[in-house]
Design a protein around this motif. Structure first.
Motif, PDB file in Angstrom:
ATOM      1  N   GLN A 138       0.943  -1.170  -0.118  1.00 17.66           N
ATOM      2  CA  GLN A 138      -0.004  -0.002  -0.099  1.00 17.66           C
ATOM      3  C   GLN A 138       0.714   1.123   0.116  1.00 17.66           C
ATOM      4  O   GLN A 138       2.163   1.083   0.262  1.00 17.66           O
ATOM      5  N   GLY A 139       0.293   2.408  -0.300  1.00 19.03           N
ATOM      6  CA  GLY A 139       1.109   3.649  -0.066  1.00 19.03           C
ATOM      7  C   GLY A 139       1.360   4.236  -1.533  1.00 19.03           C
ATOM      8  O   GLY A 139       1.525   5.417  -1.730  1.00 19.03           O
ATOM      9  N   GLY A 140       1.105   3.398  -2.672  1.00 18.89           N
ATOM     10  CA  GLY A 140       1.230   4.066  -3.900  1.00 18.89           C
ATOM     11  C   GLY A 140       2.619   4.404  -4.339  1.00 18.89           C
ATOM     12  O   GLY A 140       3.565   3.909  -3.627  1.00 18.89           O
ATOM     13  N   GLY A 141       2.890   5.093  -5.614  1.00 17.90           N
ATOM     14  CA  GLY A 141       4.193   5.243  -6.088  1.00 17.90           C
ATOM     15  C   GLY A 141       4.910   6.406  -5.195  1.00 17.90           C
ATOM     16  O   GLY A 141       6.063   6.095  -4.799  1.00 17.90           O
ATOM     17  N   LEU A 142       4.189   7.407  -4.517  1.00 23.15           N
ATOM     18  CA  LEU A 142       4.805   8.370  -3.951  1.00 23.15           C
ATOM     19  C   LEU A 142       5.516   7.726  -2.615  1.00 23.15           C
ATOM     20  O   LEU A 142       6.470   7.734  -2.198  1.00 23.15           O
ATOM     21  N   ALA A 143       4.658   6.729  -2.022  1.00 23.85           N
ATOM     22  CA  ALA A 143       5.217   6.055  -0.703  1.00 23.85           C
ATOM     23  C   ALA A 143       6.362   5.130  -0.928  1.00 23.85           C
ATOM     24  O   ALA A 143       7.416   5.272  -0.217  1.00 23.85           O
ATOM     25  N   SER A 166       8.274  14.780 -14.014  1.00 24.65           N
ATOM     26  CA  SER A 166       8.026  15.105 -12.771  1.00 24.65           C
ATOM     27  C   SER A 166       8.121  14.177 -11.673  1.00 24.65           C
ATOM     28  O   SER A 166       8.428  14.191 -10.525  1.00 24.65           O
ATOM     29  N   TRP A 167       7.606  12.901 -12.150  1.00 25.06           N
ATOM     30  CA  TRP A 167       7.860  11.548 -11.149  1.00 25.06           C
ATOM     31  C   TRP A 167       9.194  11.176 -10.562  1.00 25.06           C
ATOM     32  O   TRP A 167       9.501  10.988  -9.669  1.00 25.06           O
ATOM     33  N   SER A 168      10.082  11.244 -11.566  1.00 20.02           N
ATOM     34  CA  SER A 168      11.512  10.828 -11.374  1.00 20.02           C
ATOM     35  C   SER A 168      12.047  11.923 -10.459  1.00 20.02           C
ATOM     36  O   SER A 168      12.817  11.786  -9.627  1.00 20.02           O
ATOM     37  N   ILE A 217      14.891   5.099 -12.178  1.00 16.22           N
ATOM     38  CA  ILE A 217      14.182   5.612 -13.494  1.00 16.22           C
ATOM     39  C   ILE A 217      12.892   5.775 -13.294  1.00 16.22           C
ATOM     40  O   ILE A 217      12.211   4.693 -12.583  1.00 16.22           O
ATOM     41  N   CYS A 218      12.170   6.485 -13.781  1.00 16.98           N
ATOM     42  CA  CYS A 218      10.761   6.277 -14.189  1.00 16.98           C
ATOM     43  C   CYS A 218      10.490   5.951 -15.616  1.00 16.98           C
ATOM     44  O   CYS A 218      10.699   6.859 -16.493  1.00 16.98           O
ATOM     45  N   SER A 219      10.034   4.623 -15.852  1.00 12.28           N
ATOM     46  CA  SER A 219      10.142   4.118 -17.301  1.00 12.28           C
ATOM     47  C   SER A 219       9.046   4.792 -18.018  1.00 12.28           C
ATOM     48  O   SER A 219       8.877   4.699 -19.314  1.00 12.28           O
ATOM     49  N   ASN A 220       7.779   5.293 -17.367  1.00 12.30           N
ATOM     50  CA  ASN A 220       6.869   6.384 -18.333  1.00 12.30           C
ATOM     51  C   ASN A 220       6.352   7.186 -17.424  1.00 12.30           C
ATOM     52  O   ASN A 220       5.814   7.302 -16.472  1.00 12.30           O
ATOM     53  N   GLU A 221       6.918   8.508 -18.024  1.00 13.07           N
ATOM     54  CA  GLU A 221       6.504   9.780 -17.314  1.00 13.07           C
ATOM     55  C   GLU A 221       5.147   9.999 -17.473  1.00 13.07           C
ATOM     56  O   GLU A 221       4.859  10.634 -18.665  1.00 13.07           O
ATOM     57  N   THR A 222       4.236  10.062 -16.660  1.00 12.99           N
ATOM     58  CA  THR A 222       2.750   9.987 -16.619  1.00 12.99           C
ATOM     59  C   THR A 222       2.267  11.562 -17.000  1.00 12.99           C
ATOM     60  O   THR A 222       1.408  11.773 -17.965  1.00 12.99           O
ATOM     61  N   ILE A 223       2.861  12.542 -16.457  1.00 12.97           N
ATOM     62  CA  ILE A 223       2.514  13.978 -16.919  1.00 12.97           C
ATOM     63  C   ILE A 223       3.374  14.299 -18.049  1.00 12.97           C
ATOM     64  O   ILE A 223       2.827  15.296 -18.799  1.00 12.97           O
ATOM     65  N   VAL A 266      12.924   0.701 -11.153  1.00 12.38           N
ATOM     66  CA  VAL A 266      11.926   1.264 -12.041  1.00 12.38           C
ATOM     67  C   VAL A 266      10.618   1.784 -11.556  1.00 12.38           C
ATOM     68  O   VAL A 266       9.914   0.722 -11.015  1.00 12.38           O
ATOM     69  N   ASP A 267      10.308   2.618 -11.829  1.00 10.91           N
ATOM     70  CA  ASP A 267       8.795   3.210 -11.398  1.00 10.91           C
ATOM     71  C   ASP A 267       7.811   2.925 -12.576  1.00 10.91           C
ATOM     72  O   ASP A 267       8.012   3.833 -13.685  1.00 10.91           O
ATOM     73  N   PHE A 268       7.264   2.050 -12.601  1.00 16.19           N
ATOM     74  CA  PHE A 268       6.672   1.686 -14.068  1.00 16.19           C
ATOM     75  C   PHE A 268       5.053   1.666 -13.685  1.00 16.19           C
ATOM     76  O   PHE A 268       4.126   1.144 -14.276  1.00 16.19           O
ATOM     77  N   SER A 269       4.782   2.571 -12.715  1.00 11.08           N
ATOM     78  CA  SER A 269       3.290   2.845 -12.215  1.00 11.08           C
ATOM     79  C   SER A 269       2.365   3.055 -13.432  1.00 11.08           C
ATOM     80  O   SER A 269       1.192   2.525 -13.526  1.00 11.08           O
ATOM     81  N   SER A 270       2.670   3.825 -14.520  1.00 14.59           N
ATOM     82  CA  SER A 270       1.473   4.231 -15.384  1.00 14.59           C
ATOM     83  C   SER A 270       1.903   3.542 -16.633  1.00 14.59           C
ATOM     84  O   SER A 270       1.053   3.704 -17.771  1.00 14.59           O
ATOM     85  N   HIS A 271       2.679   2.522 -16.879  1.00 16.13           N
ATOM     86  CA  HIS A 271       2.640   1.668 -18.132  1.00 16.13           C
ATOM     87  C   HIS A 271       2.936   0.101 -17.712  1.00 16.13           C
ATOM     88  O   HIS A 271       3.281  -0.633 -18.779  1.00 16.13           O
ATOM     89  N   ALA A 311      -1.410   0.684  -8.655  1.00 16.89           N
ATOM     90  CA  ALA A 311      -2.404   0.160  -9.411  1.00 16.89           C
ATOM     91  C   ALA A 311      -3.305   0.877 -10.395  1.00 16.89           C
ATOM     92  O   ALA A 311      -3.902   0.345 -11.097  1.00 16.89           O
ATOM     93  N   GLN A 312      -3.501   2.016  -9.811  1.00 15.87           N
ATOM     94  CA  GLN A 312      -4.672   2.634 -10.344  1.00 15.87           C
ATOM     95  C   GLN A 312      -4.373   3.140 -11.700  1.00 15.87           C
ATOM     96  O   GLN A 312      -5.475   3.962 -12.146  1.00 15.87           O
ATOM     97  N   LYS A 313      -3.343   3.067 -12.573  1.00 16.95           N
ATOM     98  CA  LYS A 313      -3.348   3.481 -13.974  1.00 16.95           C
ATOM     99  C   LYS A 313      -3.504   2.271 -14.863  1.00 16.95           C
ATOM    100  O   LYS A 313      -4.526   2.518 -15.656  1.00 16.95           O
ATOM    101  N   ASN A 314      -3.054   1.204 -14.636  1.00 13.31           N
ATOM    102  CA  ASN A 314      -3.242   0.157 -15.520  1.00 13.31           C
ATOM    103  C   ASN A 314      -3.735  -1.198 -14.933  1.00 13.31           C
ATOM    104  O   ASN A 314      -3.804  -2.170 -15.671  1.00 13.31           O
TER     105      ASN A 314
END
Ligand SMILES: *Cc1c(COP(=O)(O)O)cnc(C)c1O
Length: 362
Positions: free
Chosen positions: A72-77, A99-101, A145-151, A173-178, A196-199
């Motif tokens: 739990q806690g999302g990408g930011l946690a 923004s995310w990296s 790295i952030c492998s997909n920069e959502t913003i 790798v922050d792959f939250s959004s892909h 989880a909330q992107k994909n």
């Protein structure tokens, strides 16, 4: 028919998943209980959890020497949890491509020395920095790295090979959004994480995929509930996991398998992204500023050359059943997020609207 939802997250879910969840809301598989009402230690939820783990491992072809943690806690946690688990309080390197990296780098500095190995800020994050140009530190605890920069709409189309750069640190790798939109080359990964909330499903669940040899590096101050070793040894049930989010994500994994798996989903994602970028590039009104070789297949930011038309564009889109196209407040403009659950029809409807809107103003 429901409108098409282009939200960046929480984002569109497959209709089939929502319908199935609705039909099982009061009684999951004859148990007499809804999933929200079940003990996470009972056999019913145990079945749901094990199936979700197995399906995700199969879909993403995750090798046996990686653990799949449902946290739990999302990408930011995770921006704090990763340095708490991996940095040893030493130096970690960050490649800042949006923004995310950038956020990850700032947060990690609370727990370790955060070294910015590269930054594309000067160019407005419209391209990636070639790995050969990264200024890695001598012995980083890890490279993030952030492998997909959502913003910013910038995506790595292959993961960097740190070994080829003479660096044997693990890649984070922050792959939250892909996540689950394309295959992952696990040979290059130490840890990959994503909300989880992107994909994948509803907010509340965070997926962490961690190589087993990285489980035992946590700082003493790392909270037990966020210690990868503790979470792994307790099958993500050291504390109560986000049970309902795991159940829905599990339905999404089954939906992805029914779609033909990640390779088939990736092919559809490429077709969707090509259609939208071609419409933007061939217009006079719309522009996307990201270099073509690193444009995101998931998040497509674009601007109207005449920004005084922004409100009219958004209102007209809403009238046509095209929702949540407003760009992130930090960059303005528009953004169409076209995750796995966005059908090709939705992108076709958006492109048709964009052409009509341009013709009317032409
Ligand atoms: C959305 C997002 C996050 C933040 O996720 P939260 O769940 O809000 O903490 C982090 N990284 C990326 C790439 C994202 O898209």
């Amino acid at each position: 028919m429901r409108p098409y939802n282009f939200s960046a997250g929480p984002a569109v879910m497959p209709d089939e998943v929502l319908s199935q969840a609705a039909s099982e809301m009061l009684d999951w598989h004859g148990s007499g209980m809804g999933v929200m009402e079940m003990s996470h230690r009972g056999k019913e939820f145990g079945t749901i959890y094990a199936q979700a783990q197995a399906d995700l491992r199969e879909l993403l072809a995750v090798p046996a020497h990686f653990k799949l943690l449902f946290m739990q806690g999302g990408g930011l946690a995770e921006n704090a949890i990763v340095p708490l688990n991996l940095s040893r309080g030493e130096t970690a390197d960050f490649v800042v491509t949006g923004s995310w990296s950038q956020k990850s780098c700032v947060e990690a500095a609370r727990y370790c020395t955060a070294h910015e190995a590269a930054s594309t800020k000067a160019s407005g994050h419209t391209a990636l920095a070639a790995p050969a140009t990264w200024q890695l530190s001598a012995k980083p605890a890890y490279v993030h790295i952030c492998s997909n920069e959502t913003i910013n709409g910038v995506e790595y189309h292959s993961l960097p090979d740190l070994k080829a750069l003479g660096c044997d640190a693990p890649l984070v790798v922050d792959f939250s959004s892909h996540v689950a939109s394309r295959p992952v080359d696990w040979s290059r990964v130490g840890v990959a994480f994503g909300g989880a909330q992107k994909n994948l499903g509803p907010a509340g669940l965070t997926l962490v995929v961690v190589r087993e040899d990285l489980l035992d590096r946590a700082l003493p101050i790392c909270p037990s509930a966020f210690n990868y070793r503790t979470v792994a040894d307790n099958e993500s049930m050291y504390n109560t996991p986000p049970t309902y989010s795991i159940y829905i994500a599990g339905l999404v994994f089954q939906w992805l398998k029914a779609q033909g798996g990640i390779a088939a989903v990736e092919a559809r994602n490429i077709a969707k992204a090509n259609l939208l970028y071609e419409a933007i590039d061939s217009s006079f009104l719309y522009v996307n500023r990201v270099a073509k070789d690193c444009r995101s297949r998931m998040n497509v930011p674009f601007y109207l050359r005449d920004e005084s038309l922004n409100d009219a564009f958004l209102n007209g889109a809403r009238d046509r059943g095209l929702l949540q196209l407003k760009g992130h407040k930090s960059v303005g403009g528009m953004r169409a997020s076209i995750y796995n659950a966005m059908p090709l029809d939705g992108v076709q409807a958006l492109v048709a609207y964009m052409k009509d809107f341009e013709t009317q103003r032409g």
